[in-house]
Scaffold this motif. Structure first.
Motif, mmCIF file in Angstrom:
data_model
loop_
_atom_site.group_PDB
_atom_site.id
_atom_site.type_symbol
_atom_site.label_atom_id
_atom_site.label_comp_id
_atom_site.label_asym_id
_atom_site.label_seq_id
_atom_site.Cartn_x
_atom_site.Cartn_y
_atom_site.Cartn_z
ATOM 1 N N SER A 14 0.853 -1.195 0.000
ATOM 2 C CA SER A 14 0.000 0.000 0.000
ATOM 3 C C SER A 14 0.884 1.238 0.000
ATOM 4 C CB SER A 14 -0.916 0.025 1.234
ATOM 5 O OG SER A 14 -1.915 -0.962 1.144
ATOM 6 N N ARG A 37 4.084 -1.744 -9.995
ATOM 7 C CA ARG A 37 3.077 -2.637 -10.586
ATOM 8 C C ARG A 37 3.669 -3.364 -11.792
ATOM 9 N NH1 ARG A 37 -2.160 -0.034 -13.312
ATOM 10 N NH2 ARG A 37 -0.466 0.801 -14.598
ATOM 11 N N PRO A 42 1.672 -6.269 -6.317
ATOM 12 C CA PRO A 42 0.293 -5.802 -6.121
ATOM 13 C C PRO A 42 0.341 -4.473 -5.367
ATOM 14 C CG PRO A 42 0.569 -8.082 -5.377
ATOM 15 C CD PRO A 42 1.944 -7.513 -5.577
ATOM 16 N N GLN A 44 -1.520 -0.823 -4.118
ATOM 17 C CA GLN A 44 -2.756 -0.100 -3.804
ATOM 18 C C GLN A 44 -2.386 1.316 -3.374
ATOM 19 O OE1 GLN A 44 -6.183 -1.427 -0.908
ATOM 20 N NE2 GLN A 44 -4.511 -0.595 0.318
ATOM 21 N N GLN A 58 -6.159 6.911 -11.251
ATOM 22 C CA GLN A 58 -7.257 6.286 -11.985
ATOM 23 C C GLN A 58 -6.978 6.252 -13.481
ATOM 24 O OE1 GLN A 58 -10.281 8.780 -10.308
ATOM 25 N NE2 GLN A 58 -10.642 7.422 -8.558
ATOM 26 N N SER A 61 -4.978 3.405 -14.255
ATOM 27 C CA SER A 61 -5.655 2.141 -13.909
ATOM 28 C C SER A 61 -5.010 1.446 -12.718
ATOM 29 C CB SER A 61 -5.683 1.192 -15.123
ATOM 30 O OG SER A 61 -6.387 1.781 -16.195
ATOM 31 N N LEU A 62 -4.501 2.252 -11.784
ATOM 32 C CA LEU A 62 -3.969 1.712 -10.542
ATOM 33 C C LEU A 62 -5.108 1.385 -9.585
ATOM 34 C CD1 LEU A 62 -1.057 4.255 -10.063
ATOM 35 C CD2 LEU A 62 -0.761 1.801 -10.466
ATOM 36 N N SER A 63 -4.870 0.464 -8.669
ATOM 37 C CA SER A 63 -5.840 0.177 -7.619
ATOM 38 C C SER A 63 -5.871 1.353 -6.648
ATOM 39 C CB SER A 63 -5.455 -1.111 -6.879
ATOM 40 O OG SER A 63 -6.336 -1.349 -5.800
ATOM 41 N N PHE A 89 -6.690 -5.636 1.644
ATOM 42 C CA PHE A 89 -5.790 -5.790 0.499
ATOM 43 C C PHE A 89 -4.712 -6.841 0.755
ATOM 44 C CE2 PHE A 89 -2.296 -4.085 -2.317
ATOM 45 C CZ PHE A 89 -2.965 -4.254 -3.530
#
Length: 384
Positions: A14, A37, A42, A44, A58, A61-63, A89
């Motif tokens: 995160s 990424r 992974p 966030q 956004q 297209s990131l979490s 997460f």
């Protein structure tokens, strides 16, 4: 390769940045999230609703998790929500890129997620000493602190009680390939920027938001001093006014350009998502910031192979080795600045030598791959 020597697999990471601004810190945060990424992590991003960083994440297209903490470091309900976000997460490490967000992250760890590894990625100088009880308790909760320059790391040890073994020097990186692409010639870059310059023109440039701390006003005044002797000099300024702070500085700058009779010599362009085009259009790049902590613009100019003239302040003093990878001038000292420009215009081979040495330094030290690799080593050590 022996399986025992293989690096551990990426785990959920995160990244916390609750900023409403859009500048180097936020841009670096978005870039880093994208790079990690791409490397299989992974990732966030925890950001404020409707913030520029949220919109950029956004677009990439990131979490994204939208998060607010009205009471800042004392917001216990927000800390509970943040810990819940991490748990959902599967987060094993949290990278915090803004000093102001350390409080709520540490609160979430202390009260609700004691095993979480918190890593602070420093972007700003510390300013005043932070050796009091509150800061010491907060920094003690960190698993690691990443400083982008050795000088900033020394400052951390001098001004805080952070355990030295938690401190790591990890330069912030740049995607160097687009700045070193020889296919983007100076002529093509100028065409894309719609720059029509007279034959023999020498283009200085300052890339960055319009702000009194960035020094565009200083460079305009210096240009007016230089042009009677060097009429071939032109200036390119690329950026936009600082978000949420109005256009007073930009408007005053435009007025001063007219007063000095420089309208045809100073070329203003707005923010560009392709800074490499701006750098490749230049003959000389200028960093005139009053106190640039790190100076990504300086690194980008070095990567583009342009000779860089920088103010001897903040992180610029570390990024430029005077007379080897660039030239340093006294902060807001017109005579000192003019002397640097005169050298570049009159000393045969100096601009080419500095440009080549600076580019080699950028390639060796400031690649985004190196930043990711060094950060991964720390993440795996504290949470692997």
């Amino acid at each position: 390769m022996n399986p025992a020597t293989l690096p551990a697999a990426p785990f959920p990471l995160s990244i916390l940045c609750l900023s409403d601004s859009w500048g180097g810190l936020e841009l670096n945060t978005a870039r880093f999230a994208g790079w990690m990424r791409e490397r299989g992590w992974p990732v966030q991003l925890v950001v404020r609703p409707n913030s520029p960083l949220a919109r950029r994440a956004q677009e990439m297209s990131l979490s994204v998790v939208l998060f607010e903490n009205r009471w800042k470091a004392l917001d216990v309900p927000a800390a509970r929500r943040l810990a819940r976000v991490w748990a959902q997460f599967g987060t094993r490490a949290v990278l915090i890129t803004r000093n102001a967000d350390l409080g709520v992250a540490v609160l979430a760890k202390r009260l609700f997620s004691p095993g979480m590894a918190l890593v602070y990625q420093q972007h700003m100088q510390l300013g005043l000493a932070k050796r009091g009880v509150v800061h010491t308790l907060r920094y003690n909760a960190l698993a690691a602190w990443l400083s982008p320059l050795p000088g900033l790391a020394r400052q951390v040890l001098e001004k805080t009680r952070l355990a030295p073994e938690k401190l790591h020097v990890v330069p912030l990186g740049v995607d160097l390939a687009k700045f070193t692409d020889a296919r983007l010639t100076t002529a093509e870059a100028r065409r894309r920027l719609q720059l029509e310059l007279p034959a023999g023109a020498v283009l200085l440039g300052l890339i960055g938001r319009f702000d009194d701390g960035k020094g565009q006003d200083f460079v305009v005044e210096a240009l007016a001093r230089l042009r009677p002797r060097f009429p071939q000099l032109h200036l390119l300024l690329v950026g936009e006014p600082t978000r949420n702070e109005g256009t007073a500085y930009y408007d005053a700058l435009q007025g001063r350009i007219r007063e000095l009779g420089l309208t045809n010599a100073v070329h203003l362009r707005g923010f560009t998502p392709e800074p490499e085009v701006a750098y490749r259009a230049l003959d000389i790049s200028v960093t005139a910031s009053v106190n640039e902590t790190y100076g990504m613009v300086t690194i980008e100019a070095l990567a583009a192979g342009r000779p860089v003239v920088g103010a001897a302040a903040g992180g610029t003093r570390e990024l430029l080795a005077d007379n080897r990878t660039g030239l340093l001038f006294g902060l807001r000292d017109v005579d000192s600045f003019a002397a640097c420009i005169e050298r570049l215009l009159t000393e045969p081979g100096l601009a080419e030598r500095l440009g080549a040495a600076g580019q080699a330094e950028a390639l060796a030290t400031y690649s985004h791959t190196r930043q990711c690799e060094l950060t991964e080593q720390v993440l795996r050590a504290v949470a692997g």
